[in-house]
Design a protein around this motif. Structure first.
Motif, PDB file in Angstrom:
ATOM      1  N   THR A 166       0.833  -1.207   0.000  1.00 37.24           N
ATOM      2  CA  THR A 166       0.000   0.000   0.000  1.00 37.24           C
ATOM      3  C   THR A 166       0.871   1.262   0.000  1.00 37.24           C
ATOM      4  O   THR A 166       0.604   2.219  -0.735  1.00 37.24           O
ATOM      5  CB  THR A 166      -0.925   0.014   1.228  1.00 37.24           C
ATOM      6  OG1 THR A 166      -1.778  -1.142   1.184  1.00 37.24           O
ATOM      7  CG2 THR A 166      -1.784   1.262   1.261  1.00 37.24           C
ATOM      8  N   VAL A 167       1.915   1.246   0.823  1.00 41.18           N
ATOM      9  CA  VAL A 167       2.825   2.392   0.884  1.00 41.18           C
ATOM     10  C   VAL A 167       3.570   2.544  -0.439  1.00 41.18           C
ATOM     11  O   VAL A 167       3.724   3.657  -0.968  1.00 41.18           O
ATOM     12  CB  VAL A 167       3.828   2.235   2.049  1.00 41.18           C
ATOM     13  CG1 VAL A 167       4.797   3.417   2.080  1.00 41.18           C
ATOM     14  CG2 VAL A 167       3.094   2.117   3.379  1.00 41.18           C
ATOM     15  N   LEU A 168       4.028   1.421  -0.999  1.00 42.94           N
ATOM     16  CA  LEU A 168       4.760   1.478  -2.269  1.00 42.94           C
ATOM     17  C   LEU A 168       3.885   2.030  -3.386  1.00 42.94           C
ATOM     18  O   LEU A 168       4.339   2.841  -4.202  1.00 42.94           O
ATOM     19  CB  LEU A 168       5.288   0.094  -2.648  1.00 42.94           C
ATOM     20  CG  LEU A 168       5.987  -0.002  -4.006  1.00 42.94           C
ATOM     21  CD1 LEU A 168       7.202   0.924  -4.057  1.00 42.94           C
ATOM     22  CD2 LEU A 168       6.393  -1.444  -4.305  1.00 42.94           C
ATOM     23  N   ASP A 169       2.629   1.592  -3.446  1.00 46.64           N
ATOM     24  CA  ASP A 169       1.706   2.091  -4.471  1.00 46.64           C
ATOM     25  C   ASP A 169       1.593   3.610  -4.393  1.00 46.64           C
ATOM     26  O   ASP A 169       1.595   4.308  -5.416  1.00 46.64           O
ATOM     27  CB  ASP A 169       0.319   1.458  -4.300  1.00 46.64           C
ATOM     28  CG  ASP A 169       0.297  -0.012  -4.667  1.00 46.64           C
ATOM     29  OD1 ASP A 169       1.236  -0.473  -5.356  1.00 46.64           O
ATOM     30  OD2 ASP A 169      -0.652  -0.717  -4.250  1.00 46.64           O
ATOM     31  N   GLU A 170       1.513   4.124  -3.174  1.00 49.35           N
ATOM     32  CA  GLU A 170       1.419   5.575  -2.975  1.00 49.35           C
ATOM     33  C   GLU A 170       2.678   6.277  -3.437  1.00 49.35           C
ATOM     34  O   GLU A 170       2.631   7.313  -4.112  1.00 49.35           O
ATOM     35  CB  GLU A 170       1.155   5.858  -1.492  1.00 49.35           C
ATOM     36  CG  GLU A 170       1.156   7.337  -1.128  1.00 49.35           C
ATOM     37  CD  GLU A 170       1.188   7.547   0.377  1.00 49.35           C
ATOM     38  OE1 GLU A 170       1.691   8.596   0.807  1.00 49.35           O
ATOM     39  OE2 GLU A 170       0.713   6.660   1.111  1.00 49.35           O
ATOM     40  N   VAL A 171       3.841   5.698  -3.071  1.00 46.63           N
ATOM     41  CA  VAL A 171       5.127   6.298  -3.444  1.00 46.63           C
ATOM     42  C   VAL A 171       5.288   6.315  -4.962  1.00 46.63           C
ATOM     43  O   VAL A 171       5.705   7.326  -5.551  1.00 46.63           O
ATOM     44  CB  VAL A 171       6.280   5.522  -2.774  1.00 46.63           C
ATOM     45  CG1 VAL A 171       7.627   5.935  -3.371  1.00 46.63           C
ATOM     46  CG2 VAL A 171       6.281   5.759  -1.270  1.00 46.63           C
ATOM     47  N   LEU A 172       4.978   5.209  -5.617  1.00 46.29           N
ATOM     48  CA  LEU A 172       5.134   5.137  -7.078  1.00 46.29           C
ATOM     49  C   LEU A 172       4.171   6.084  -7.778  1.00 46.29           C
ATOM     50  O   LEU A 172       4.524   6.694  -8.796  1.00 46.29           O
ATOM     51  CB  LEU A 172       4.908   3.693  -7.559  1.00 46.29           C
ATOM     52  CG  LEU A 172       5.961   2.677  -7.111  1.00 46.29           C
ATOM     53  CD1 LEU A 172       5.576   1.281  -7.590  1.00 46.29           C
ATOM     54  CD2 LEU A 172       7.339   3.066  -7.630  1.00 46.29           C
ATOM     55  N   LYS A 173       2.970   6.235  -7.241  1.00 43.44           N
ATOM     56  CA  LYS A 173       2.011   7.159  -7.833  1.00 43.44           C
ATOM     57  C   LYS A 173       2.515   8.591  -7.761  1.00 43.44           C
ATOM     58  O   LYS A 173       2.416   9.371  -8.734  1.00 43.44           O
ATOM     59  CB  LYS A 173       0.659   7.032  -7.117  1.00 43.44           C
ATOM     60  CG  LYS A 173      -0.420   7.947  -7.664  1.00 43.44           C
ATOM     61  CD  LYS A 173      -1.731   7.766  -6.896  1.00 43.44           C
ATOM     62  CE  LYS A 173      -2.814   8.721  -7.423  1.00 43.44           C
ATOM     63  NZ  LYS A 173      -4.087   8.564  -6.672  1.00 43.44           N
ATOM     64  N   ASN A 174       3.073   8.955  -6.627  1.00 41.62           N
ATOM     65  CA  ASN A 174       3.574  10.322  -6.443  1.00 41.62           C
ATOM     66  C   ASN A 174       4.862  10.587  -7.209  1.00 41.62           C
ATOM     67  O   ASN A 174       5.228  11.742  -7.469  1.00 41.62           O
ATOM     68  CB  ASN A 174       3.801  10.612  -4.964  1.00 41.62           C
ATOM     69  CG  ASN A 174       2.493  10.652  -4.177  1.00 41.62           C
ATOM     70  OD1 ASN A 174       1.442  10.948  -4.724  1.00 41.62           O
ATOM     71  ND2 ASN A 174       2.573  10.340  -2.889  1.00 41.62           N
ATOM     72  N   ALA A 175       5.579   9.501  -7.556  1.00 43.56           N
ATOM     73  CA  ALA A 175       6.856   9.646  -8.253  1.00 43.56           C
ATOM     74  C   ALA A 175       6.682   9.857  -9.750  1.00 43.56           C
ATOM     75  O   ALA A 175       7.625  10.184 -10.454  1.00 43.56           O
ATOM     76  CB  ALA A 175       7.730   8.408  -8.009  1.00 43.56           C
ATOM     77  N   ARG A 176       5.475   9.651 -10.280  1.00 39.68           N
ATOM     78  CA  ARG A 176       5.238   9.781 -11.726  1.00 39.68           C
ATOM     79  C   ARG A 176       5.315  11.236 -12.166  1.00 39.68           C
ATOM     80  O   ARG A 176       4.928  12.123 -11.447  1.00 39.68           O
ATOM     81  CB  ARG A 176       3.854   9.210 -12.084  1.00 39.68           C
ATOM     82  CG  ARG A 176       3.788   7.683 -11.940  1.00 39.68           C
ATOM     83  CD  ARG A 176       2.378   7.199 -12.116  1.00 39.68           C
ATOM     84  NE  ARG A 176       2.258   5.771 -11.785  1.00 39.68           N
ATOM     85  CZ  ARG A 176       1.120   5.142 -11.552  1.00 39.68           C
ATOM     86  NH1 ARG A 176      -0.018   5.810 -11.596  1.00 39.68           N
ATOM     87  NH2 ARG A 176       1.096   3.863 -11.280  1.00 39.68           N
TER      88      ARG A 176
END
Length: 245
Positions: A235-245
Motif C-alpha cells: 500500500t505504501v509502495l503504491d502511494e510512493v510510485l504514484k507520487n513519483a510519476r
C-alpha cells in the motif's frame, strides 16, 4: 542497369542488417532489470532476522552465500539492521550465521570472507558527515532548521546523523543501495512504521531502484517473512510510485 540494381540491394541490406539492431537496442534500453539473487537474499535475510524467525533464516543465509554474498557482506547486513530493530534481533542473526558457517565448513565449503570496511576519515565531524550522507541519499540539502520529531527531541537527530548516517552508512562493505534494501526490509517486516518506510522507498527510487524491482521486493517479503506486513508495505509502495510519476 547494373548500377540501378545495386541501389535496392544496398538499401535492402541496411533494412535487414541495420534496422533490427537499432530496434533491439531501443528495446533493451526500456527493459527493467529484475532484482539480482544477491539483492533478493539481502531482503530475505534482513526481513527474517527482523522477525526473529531463525528457523527460516538458516536456509536463506545459505542461499545468500550460494548467491555470491561474502561472509563480511552478510555480517554487515545483520549489523546494519540493529539500527532499525535492535541489538537482540541483530545478535541472534549473527549467532545463527555463525552456526551456518560452522555447518558449511564441516561440509568442506569454504566461503569467501570478502573485504573489510575501509578506513573512514574523521574530518569533518561525524554530525556534518552524517548530514552529507543523508543529503546524498535523499538528493536534498540538510541545512534547514530541525522540524517534527527532530525539533521535539534534538538528541535523536544527533544520534541519527552521527551514528546511523556516519558510523554505519559510511562503512563501504555494503553500497547505499544494499543498505537501503536492508532498511526497507526491516521496516516492512516489523510493521507499523509506514512514514519511515515511505521515506526510505523514496530514497530507493533516488538511488536508482526501479518500480519493477521494488514490486519484486514486496514479493520477496511476502514469500519469506510476512504476508500481512507485505500487503501493508505494498500500500505504501503504491502511494510512493504514484507520487513519483
Amino acid at each position: 542497369m547494373n548500377s540501378f540494381l545495386k541501389i535496392p540491394v544496398i538499401v535492402l541490406l541496411m533494412i535487414v542488417v541495420g534496422l533490427p539492431s537499432g530496434v533491439n537496442a531501443q528495446q533493451e534500453s526500456t527493459v527493467e532489470e529484475p532484482l539480482s539473487r544477491k539483492y533478493q537474499s539481502i531482503i530475505s535475510i534482513a526481513a527474517l532476522t527482523a522477525k526473529g524467525d531463525l528457523i527460516k533464516l538458516k536456509p536463506e543465509l545459505n542461499a545468500g552465500l550460494d548467491a555470491g554474498l561474502t561472509i563480511n557482506q552478510i555480517k554487515e547486513v545483520l549489523i546494519h539492521l540493529y539500527a532499525y530493530c535492535g541489538f537482540p534481533r541483530s545478535i541472534r542473526g549473527l549467532q545463527t550465521f555463525m552456526e551456518v558457517l560452522n555447518e558449511r565448513k564441516a561440509k568442506g565449503i569454504n566461503d569467501e570472507t570478502g573485504a573489510d570496511a575501509s578506513p573512514i576519515s574523521q574530518e569533518p565531524n561525524k554530525y556534518e558527515r552524517g548530514k552529507k550522507v543523508l543529503g546524498e541519499l535523499t538528493k536534498a540539502p540538510q541545512n534547514g532548521a530541525l522540524t517534527g520529531y527532530s525539533a521535539f527531541a534534538p538528541v535523536i537527530d544527533t544520534f541519527l546523523k552521527e551514528h546511523l548516517f556516519a558510523d554505519i552508512f559510511e562503512r563501504d562493505v555494503l553500497t547505499y543501495t544494499e543498505r537501503e534494501l536492508v532498511t526497507i526490509s526491516v521496516i516492512s517486516a516489523i510493521g507499523g512504521a509506514e512514514p519511515m518506510l515511505r521515506s526510505h522507498l523514496n530514497i530507493c527510487i533516488s538511488l536508482g531502484l526501479t518500480s519493477l524491482q521494488l514490486k519484486q521486493f514486496i514479493s520477496v517479503i511476502k514469500s519469506t517473512a510476512a504476508e500481512k506486513e507485505a500487503n501493508d508495505a505494498q500500500t505504501v509502495l503504491d502511494e510512493v510510485l504514484k507520487n513519483a510519476r
